[in-house]
Write an enzyme that holds these catalytic residues in place. Structure first.
Site, PDB file in Angstrom:
ATOM      1  N   CYS A  30       0.820  -1.111   0.037  1.00  0.00           N
ATOM      2  CA  CYS A  30       0.092  -0.074   0.012  1.00  0.00           C
ATOM      3  C   CYS A  30       1.103   1.288   0.017  1.00  0.00           C
ATOM      4  O   CYS A  30       1.579   1.605   0.999  1.00  0.00           O
ATOM      5  CB  CYS A  30      -0.940  -0.185   1.192  1.00  0.00           C
ATOM      6  N   CYS A  33      -0.103   3.858   2.734  1.00  0.00           N
ATOM      7  CA  CYS A  33       0.391   3.252   4.034  1.00  0.00           C
ATOM      8  C   CYS A  33       2.055   3.666   4.292  1.00  0.00           C
ATOM      9  O   CYS A  33       2.523   4.035   5.337  1.00  0.00           O
ATOM     10  CB  CYS A  33       0.372   1.690   4.146  1.00  0.00           C
TER      11      CYS A  33
END
Length: 108
Positions: A30, A33
């Protein structure tokens, strides 16, 4: 306070300890993230009355199944082991709003 990595084996104990706990559910693939990681680490140093945890949701399916994750990164705020609120965001301001609303004064 530093960010602590947790997994399925340590999740329940981490969130169940007395007080506030904020869990960053993330995935290694991600992009948002990864970009949010240093912000989360900085916040953990600024806010002393909240424990900060990171949990790889893909590697910890049991912990991940305890919350409905609409998107990543997802942050879940717990108080004494109970889920208070969760938010999917990559915006620091939105996460600080969550902490302000429940913990107060920027979480400090």
């Amino acid at each position: 306070m530093a960010v602590t990595d947790i997994d399925d084996n340590t999740f329940k104990d981490a969130i169940s300890a007395e007080g506030w706990a904020l869990v960053d559910f993330y995935a290694s693939w991600c992009g948002p993230c990864i970009m949010f990681k240093p912000i989360f680490e900085d916040m953990s140093k600024q806010i002393s009355n909240v424990r900060f945890y990171k949990l790889d949701g893909e590697a910890s399916p049991a912990a991940r199944s305890t919350v409905k994750i609409p998107g990543l990164p997802f942050f879940a705020l717990y108080k004494d082991g109970n889920l208070v609120e969760g938010v999917a965001t990559s915006k620091e301001a939105k996460l600080r709003e969550l902490l302000d609303r429940h913990v107060g004064a920027g979480g400090a």
